[in-house]
Motif scaffolding. Sequence first.
Motif, short mmCIF file in Angstrom:
data_model
loop_
_atom_site.label_atom_id
_atom_site.label_comp_id
_atom_site.label_asym_id
_atom_site.label_seq_id
_atom_site.Cartn_x
_atom_site.Cartn_y
_atom_site.Cartn_z
N MET A 128 0.99 -1.13 -0.24
CA MET A 128 -0.06 0.10 0.22
C MET A 128 0.63 1.57 -0.08
O MET A 128 2.36 1.36 1.08
CB MET A 128 -1.36 0.31 0.94
CG MET A 128 -1.64 -0.65 1.32
SD MET A 128 -2.93 -0.87 1.96
CE MET A 128 -3.47 -2.00 3.17
N LEU A 129 0.69 2.34 -0.62
CA LEU A 129 0.91 3.05 -1.09
C LEU A 129 0.48 4.94 0.36
O LEU A 129 0.95 5.75 0.57
CB LEU A 129 1.21 4.65 -2.42
CG LEU A 129 2.21 3.58 -3.11
CD1 LEU A 129 2.16 4.19 -4.63
CD2 LEU A 129 3.57 3.03 -3.06
N HIS A 130 -0.73 4.38 0.32
CA HIS A 130 -1.77 5.30 0.99
C HIS A 130 -3.21 4.75 1.60
O HIS A 130 -3.87 3.55 0.99
CB HIS A 130 -2.37 6.00 -0.38
CG HIS A 130 -2.82 7.60 0.66
ND1 HIS A 130 -3.93 7.26 1.48
CD2 HIS A 130 -2.29 9.45 0.74
CE1 HIS A 130 -4.43 8.55 1.98
NE2 HIS A 130 -3.46 9.70 1.66
N GLY A 188 4.62 4.65 2.54
CA GLY A 188 3.15 3.64 2.12
C GLY A 188 4.34 2.58 3.12
O GLY A 188 5.22 1.91 3.59
N GLY A 189 4.31 1.46 3.13
CA GLY A 189 4.36 0.09 3.53
C GLY A 189 3.92 -1.25 2.97
O GLY A 189 2.42 -1.04 2.25
N ARG A 191 8.70 -1.08 5.66
CA ARG A 191 8.95 0.19 4.74
C ARG A 191 9.93 -0.18 4.54
O ARG A 191 10.06 0.88 3.27
CB ARG A 191 9.24 0.87 6.31
CG ARG A 191 8.59 2.34 5.60
CD ARG A 191 8.01 3.66 6.47
NE ARG A 191 7.63 3.32 7.73
CZ ARG A 191 5.99 3.65 7.16
NH1 ARG A 191 5.37 4.10 6.59
NH2 ARG A 191 5.06 3.02 7.93
N ALA A 192 11.25 0.05 4.28
CA ALA A 192 12.33 -0.20 4.11
C ALA A 192 12.96 -1.29 4.74
O ALA A 192 12.91 -2.06 4.93
CB ALA A 192 13.28 0.40 4.30
N ASN A 193 14.36 -1.97 3.91
CA ASN A 193 14.86 -2.97 3.38
C ASN A 193 14.09 -4.48 3.12
O ASN A 193 13.88 -4.81 4.06
CB ASN A 193 15.72 -3.34 5.49
CG ASN A 193 16.51 -2.19 5.42
OD1 ASN A 193 17.03 -1.90 4.83
ND2 ASN A 193 16.67 -1.43 6.26
N ILE A 194 13.33 -4.40 2.46
CA ILE A 194 12.65 -4.97 2.08
C ILE A 194 13.28 -6.27 1.81
O ILE A 194 14.13 -6.49 0.90
CB ILE A 194 11.42 -5.10 0.78
CG1 ILE A 194 11.08 -3.51 1.36
CG2 ILE A 194 10.56 -5.99 0.51
CD1 ILE A 194 9.92 -2.82 0.81
N PRO A 195 13.19 -8.30 1.88
CA PRO A 195 13.46 -8.71 1.31
C PRO A 195 13.20 -8.72 0.15
O PRO A 195 12.21 -9.26 -0.15
CB PRO A 195 12.75 -10.04 2.76
CG PRO A 195 11.85 -9.38 4.05
CD PRO A 195 11.77 -8.52 2.98
N SER A 196 14.19 -9.46 -0.02
CA SER A 196 14.29 -10.19 -1.36
C SER A 196 13.58 -10.80 -2.53
O SER A 196 12.85 -10.68 -3.28
CB SER A 196 15.92 -10.57 -2.58
OG SER A 196 15.97 -11.73 -1.46
N SER A 197 12.61 -11.30 -1.22
CA SER A 197 11.97 -12.52 -1.73
C SER A 197 10.51 -12.00 -2.43
O SER A 197 9.16 -12.47 -2.18
CB SER A 197 11.65 -14.19 -0.70
OG SER A 197 10.78 -13.52 0.89
N LEU A 198 10.46 -10.65 -1.41
CA LEU A 198 9.46 -9.82 -1.22
C LEU A 198 9.55 -9.23 -2.71
O LEU A 198 8.37 -7.82 -2.75
CB LEU A 198 9.00 -9.31 -0.03
CG LEU A 198 8.16 -9.62 1.16
CD1 LEU A 198 8.49 -8.89 1.83
CD2 LEU A 198 7.29 -10.58 0.56
N GLN A 199 10.42 -9.06 -3.40
CA GLN A 199 10.60 -8.11 -4.52
C GLN A 199 10.95 -8.80 -6.24
O GLN A 199 10.89 -9.85 -6.03
CB GLN A 199 12.46 -7.19 -4.40
CG GLN A 199 12.57 -6.25 -2.94
CD GLN A 199 13.95 -6.25 -2.96
OE1 GLN A 199 14.47 -5.29 -3.81
NE2 GLN A 199 14.27 -5.66 -1.71
N VAL A 226 4.20 -8.66 10.02
CA VAL A 226 5.10 -7.66 9.58
C VAL A 226 4.66 -6.75 8.69
O VAL A 226 4.02 -6.91 7.65
CB VAL A 226 5.75 -8.64 8.84
CG1 VAL A 226 7.30 -7.63 8.90
CG2 VAL A 226 6.16 -10.00 9.62
N VAL A 227 5.28 -4.91 9.16
CA VAL A 227 5.58 -3.90 8.01
C VAL A 227 6.35 -3.95 7.66
O VAL A 227 7.45 -3.87 8.48
CB VAL A 227 4.73 -2.88 8.61
CG1 VAL A 227 4.12 -1.92 8.08
CG2 VAL A 227 3.03 -4.04 9.30
#
Length: 356
Positions: free
Chosen positions: A110-112, A203-204, A221-229, A218-219
């Motif tokens: 989500m962005l907003h 967002g998050g 915002r940064a450092n998103i795991p590579s498996s979610l990218q 889990v939320v």
Amino acid sequence: MVSSRYILLTLGLPALVRGTQYALIKEYAGTNFFDDWDFFGNIDNLTHGDATFVNASQAASDRLAFVNSAGNAIMKVDNTTVVPLNSKRDTVRITSKDLFGVGSVWIADMLHVPFGCSVWPAFWSSAPAWPTGGEIDTFEGVNMVLNAQMALHTDPGCTLVDPTQTSSRVTSTDCSVANQNLGCVVKNPDPNSYGAAFAAAGGGMFVTELASTGISCVVFRANIPSSLQKNSTIVDTSTFGVPVANYPAGGCNIDKFFQPQNLIFDITLCGDFAGNSEIFPQTCSGSCYNDFVIGPPRNYDNAYFEVRSVRVFGTSSAIEVEAVLNTGRNSTGTVGPSGNQTVRRRGTRMHWSVGH
């Protein structure tokens, strides 16, 4: 859009997914985002909100639910109409046609998120025969609070015991609806987890794991795991770190209290939570209905979700995934009655838990 049927046919490698790894079984994204959701099409007779949840055709024609030029799904409160006294303001509630059971993970990027006085948004899930089968609130906020919250709502017997989580802000440990339906509530300690700050921070990504060992939120915002990218088709929850909220099976038998869940987005106004006489004055002044819902729509320009995607992942083999993706289809492959029973009473929430 990823086809659930296609995934069921191609996940025939038992060694592909093990332990805390899950494979993609459903994606809601892009121009087809709204294809597999049902619109409520009625007043909010579930939480006593001063809102009308429009049907799909009205949502499209009034631009209350659409995909924007960036390819993101928008769900919003009507911010153009002058609403007369004794009327309700139009908004949106959508429920996934599919249900997802124990052994699944859903991720909402989500962005907003909606905010403002009188506004009560949530991204959550529920079994069709609520409260039997449970409810998981992944994201919920109200009015102008700074911190979003998470909660479970169940039949009696489910409690929050010995969680491993980053939040120390637990306001209730009894998940039972018999406990005034407060739910077992965990607040996100991040002051950017709701409202204008959430959007300003970019967002998050909200991750909910429904597993026999427990439920975790889990939320990122940064450092998103590579498996979610990069649209990965496999996620490994062991790489996600400590969740914000964790409901271990030691206090709540997940297999007993949670049945396959419909995913739900909704934005209601006032009602049992935002309009509660103890909650509303904490962050807003005046009258929830008279000063905000009716009259000019001066308060609702920020009352919208902007969602990049919702992706659902399931456990190892095709047989297991078919159990996770419980769509209520009968032997002919058509949608049977259980597949249509996607909207159920959410109950009267006595949410006296938002105070700072």
